[in-house]
Design an enzyme around this catalytic site. Structure first.
Site, mmCIF file in Angstrom:
data_model
loop_
_atom_site.group_PDB
_atom_site.id
_atom_site.type_symbol
_atom_site.label_atom_id
_atom_site.label_comp_id
_atom_site.label_asym_id
_atom_site.label_seq_id
_atom_site.Cartn_x
_atom_site.Cartn_y
_atom_site.Cartn_z
ATOM 1 N N CYS A 78 3.137 -8.737 2.335
ATOM 2 C CA CYS A 78 2.755 -9.511 1.149
ATOM 3 C C CYS A 78 3.974 -10.104 0.455
ATOM 4 O O CYS A 78 4.014 -11.297 0.161
ATOM 5 C CB CYS A 78 1.984 -8.610 0.188
ATOM 6 N N TYR B 178 -7.691 -17.697 7.116
ATOM 7 C CA TYR B 178 -6.936 -17.819 5.864
ATOM 8 C C TYR B 178 -5.578 -18.496 6.103
ATOM 9 O O TYR B 178 -5.204 -19.432 5.414
ATOM 10 C CB TYR B 178 -6.599 -16.439 5.312
ATOM 11 N N ILE B 179 -4.827 -17.966 7.064
ATOM 12 C CA ILE B 179 -3.436 -18.396 7.210
ATOM 13 C C ILE B 179 -3.368 -19.845 7.711
ATOM 14 O O ILE B 179 -2.625 -20.665 7.166
ATOM 15 C CB ILE B 179 -2.660 -17.443 8.149
ATOM 16 N N GLU C 53 11.135 2.811 5.656
ATOM 17 C CA GLU C 53 10.843 1.394 5.935
ATOM 18 C C GLU C 53 11.947 0.845 6.831
ATOM 19 O O GLU C 53 13.131 1.061 6.571
ATOM 20 C CB GLU C 53 10.765 0.615 4.614
ATOM 21 N N ALA D 14 -9.593 -14.890 -2.342
ATOM 22 C CA ALA D 14 -9.366 -16.330 -2.517
ATOM 23 C C ALA D 14 -8.643 -16.885 -1.309
ATOM 24 O O ALA D 14 -7.889 -16.181 -0.643
ATOM 25 C CB ALA D 14 -8.534 -16.580 -3.765
ATOM 26 N N ASP E 115 -3.564 -2.521 6.351
ATOM 27 C CA ASP E 115 -3.864 -3.341 7.535
ATOM 28 C C ASP E 115 -3.825 -2.544 8.834
ATOM 29 O O ASP E 115 -4.459 -2.946 9.809
ATOM 30 C CB ASP E 115 -2.869 -4.513 7.647
ATOM 31 N N GLY F 126 0.823 -1.212 0.000
ATOM 32 C CA GLY F 126 0.000 0.000 0.000
ATOM 33 C C GLY F 126 0.852 1.255 0.000
ATOM 34 O O GLY F 126 0.600 2.197 -0.768
ATOM 35 N N GLY G 55 -5.018 -14.709 13.869
ATOM 36 C CA GLY G 55 -5.378 -13.370 13.442
ATOM 37 C C GLY G 55 -4.172 -12.449 13.419
ATOM 38 O O GLY G 55 -3.084 -12.813 13.864
ATOM 39 N N LYS H 158 4.073 -17.437 0.289
ATOM 40 C CA LYS H 158 3.013 -18.436 0.535
ATOM 41 C C LYS H 158 2.568 -19.084 -0.764
ATOM 42 O O LYS H 158 2.490 -20.294 -0.877
ATOM 43 C CB LYS H 158 1.847 -17.744 1.254
ATOM 44 N N GLU I 175 -4.494 -22.193 4.892
ATOM 45 C CA GLU I 175 -3.542 -22.299 3.781
ATOM 46 C C GLU I 175 -2.313 -23.111 4.174
ATOM 47 O O GLU I 175 -1.872 -23.996 3.434
ATOM 48 C CB GLU I 175 -3.139 -20.892 3.306
ATOM 49 N N GLU J 13 -17.394 -22.850 -17.268
ATOM 50 C CA GLU J 13 -18.644 -22.706 -18.028
ATOM 51 C C GLU J 13 -19.876 -22.990 -17.155
ATOM 52 O O GLU J 13 -20.977 -22.557 -17.470
ATOM 53 C CB GLU J 13 -18.647 -23.589 -19.273
ATOM 54 N N ARG K 275 -3.892 4.372 -3.636
ATOM 55 C CA ARG K 275 -3.976 5.078 -4.928
ATOM 56 C C ARG K 275 -5.137 6.073 -4.926
ATOM 57 O O ARG K 275 -5.042 7.144 -5.520
ATOM 58 C CB ARG K 275 -4.102 4.074 -6.070
ATOM 59 N N CYS L 188 1.610 -13.187 1.011
ATOM 60 C CA CYS L 188 1.067 -13.691 -0.257
ATOM 61 C C CYS L 188 2.101 -14.339 -1.173
ATOM 62 O O CYS L 188 1.872 -15.432 -1.682
ATOM 63 C CB CYS L 188 0.419 -12.541 -1.049
ATOM 64 N N ARG M 177 -11.445 -23.231 17.222
ATOM 65 C CA ARG M 177 -12.239 -22.780 18.377
ATOM 66 C C ARG M 177 -13.677 -23.267 18.300
ATOM 67 O O ARG M 177 -14.313 -23.550 19.285
ATOM 68 C CB ARG M 177 -12.273 -21.261 18.362
ATOM 69 N N HIS N 31 -16.106 -24.475 -23.686
ATOM 70 C CA HIS N 31 -16.245 -25.917 -23.466
ATOM 71 C C HIS N 31 -15.030 -26.676 -23.979
ATOM 72 O O HIS N 31 -14.530 -26.356 -25.046
ATOM 73 C CB HIS N 31 -17.507 -26.406 -24.192
#
Ligand code: NDP
Length: 451
Positions: A42, A176-177, A34, A343, A305, A15, A265, A50, A180, A445, A321, A47, A197, A440
């Site tokens: 990420c 998610y984590i 930084e 996803a 985040d 970001g 989390g 991973k 995955e 489809e 952005r 991401c 839980r 097809h």
């Protein structure tokens, strides 16, 4: 008053970098600080590494399936240190690309910890810089568990650096984590136990999707321990002993050779940011912002985040952005949070956009919603004789015929739902889905032929 910079960004994750570069493209003088590696969660511990590990985890199943197509058996073992080194080399390559992109955009990069001294001044070690506007994009960090022996757990940050493949990975958490990594390690041949839980993984996702993934994970051999109420970890010579007590009073002692992953989390990373020296407010542990990502201090904005809105990389990029377009490009706009596709790179993969069945029924009433479901074995699995299934589901508003949600569990779900998301975002109706001629033979489809 004149400042060193028009914009100073704290945090060079996805970001922060996207906002800095966009503002610089408009001609703003931009600095960014930084303390870690460029690219944030990420790129460095989320991401990207991973997904590379997800790819690595698919090969044993592919070798097996190849036999159904006439290929001779493949004898292959995973060289874990090789895989880890290759993944981290790619991360390092991306760090370099980010540096070059920032240099190319004429964004000045500072290395160190940025701390606000006042609303317009940031200290980086001994140095101070001033800026008209400040954007905080510092991201998040894993929540540390708090139970006896929790110090023996690792977080997802650590898993990319494990020297050896765990023989038995115990995962705490069904988000998610947790999901995955349970699937990644299972695919690579580790034994995996996942402790939840409640009864099911992925709270907040469509119920059919949750059940479908969890059933498949269990079929693949992941042991799920639901309804955990008490947990304690003891370190022994043999590894970790994880004692679990469930809601119905059952006790279980799980032995993991070395590693227990806590994935319960993430929370905003606000340590020592100097927010007390400004009017920036914190709500529920996150930086409070309005629809324009503006904090209570008029010249300070926050995205990603650390604001704990929707914690996904593309959301942070879009928020950033929108901020830069508004303030430096004379193109005012707000981030739109409706119909964000997402996803889970589990095995099977899952992806979703729009309302779940439960959300749609709550919002519009039971009678207003029509559900279309299709569950089938994709053609690919016929020759290998595998019972892998794909589930697709559309949630439709009866009166307007609008598709409110599209959900999928199965191969390539992320790739397929990304396209479907455009239609859902545009407000497409079920009739318009049906008027689209299918490709097809494909799984995708089904989304245009559901009855
Ligand atoms: P999530 O918030 O997604 O899930 C946390 C999980 O931990 C839930 O299953 C929750 O259970 C469980 N949990 C919470 N507290 C405890 C506890 N004390 N004991 C046992 N279990 C507990 O967090 P993650 O860490 O998985 O991921 C963080 C965020 O990162 C995600 O929300 C997502 O935004 C992002 N992310 C996105 C990915 C992607 O897009 N593919 C991949 C990875 C992360 P319960 O549901 O029962 O409350």
């Amino acid at each position: 008053m004149s400042y060193d910079f028009d914009l100073f960004v704290i945090g060079a994750g996805s970001g922060g970098i996207a906002s800095a570069r966009r503002a610089a493209e408009y001609g703003a003088k931009v600095g960014i600080v930084e303390s870690g590696r460029l690219g944030g969660t990420c790129v460095n511990r989320g991401c990207v590494p991973k997904k590379l590990m997800v790819y690595a985890s698919h090969f044993p199943a592919l070798f097996e399936e190849a036999r159904g197509y006439g290929w001779s058996p493949v004898e292959s073992t995973l060289d874990w240190p090789h895989m880890i080194a290759a993944v981290n080399a790619e991360v390092t390559r991306l760090n370099g690309i980010y540096q070059r992109m920032l240099d190319g955009s004429k964004v000045e990069v500072f290395r160190g910890h940025g701390r606000l001294i006042d609303p317009h001044t940031i200290a980086i070690g001994e140095q101070t810089v001033t800026a008209d506007k400040v954007l905080i994009a510092v991201g998040g960090k894993p929540v540390k568990p708090d139970f006896p022996g929790a110090e023996h757990t690792i977080s997802s940050d650590d898993i990319f650096h494990l020297p050896e493949q765990p023989k038995h990975l115990v995962v705490l958490g069904g988000g998610y984590i947790g999901v995955e990594f349970a699937c990644i390690l299972k695919g690579m041949g580790s034994q995996v136990t996942q402790i939840l839980r409640y009864t099911h993984i992925l709270r907040g996702f469509d119920e059919d999707i949750r059940t479908e993934i969890q059933d498949a994970m269990e079929r693949h051999g992941i042991r799920v321990v639901p309804n955990m109420r008490h947990i304690a970890i003891a370190k022994t010579d043999a590894g970790l002993e994880i004692a679990v007590k469930t809601a119905d009073g059952e006790e279980d002692l799980i032995l993991a050779d070395a590693v227990s992953l806590a994935a319960i989390g993430r929370k905003p990373l606000l340590d020592d940011l100097g927010l007390d020296n400004t009017k920036v407010e914190i709500a529920n542990g996150a930086i409070a912002v309005d629809h324009h990502s503006q904090t209570a201090e008029a010249n300070i904005y926050a995205i990603g985040d650390c604001t704990d809105r929707i914690n996904l990389t593309p959301v942070a990029i879009n928020e950033g952005r929108a901020f830069s377009d508004t303030h430096f490009g004379n193109k005012p706009r707000q981030m739109n949070y409706e119909n964000i596709a997402t996803a889970v790179f589990s095995n099977p993969e899952a992806a979703t956009v729009g309302l779940t069945e439960e959300e749609a029924r709550a919002q519009y009433g039971d009678d207003a919603i029509k559900i279309y479901r299709s569950k089938f074995r994709p053609m690919y699995y016929v020759l290998p004789g595998k019972e892998e299934k794909t589930l697709m589901k559309l949630v439709v508003h009866q009166e307007t015929d609008r598709v409110l949600g599209a959900h999928m569990v199965g191969d390539h779900a992320a790739e397929i739902i990304q396209g479907v998301a455009i239609a859902v975002k545009m407000g497409a109706t079920k009739a318009q889905f049906d008027a689209t001629v299918g490709i097809h033979p494909s799984s995708a489809e089904e989304f245009v032929t559901m009855r």
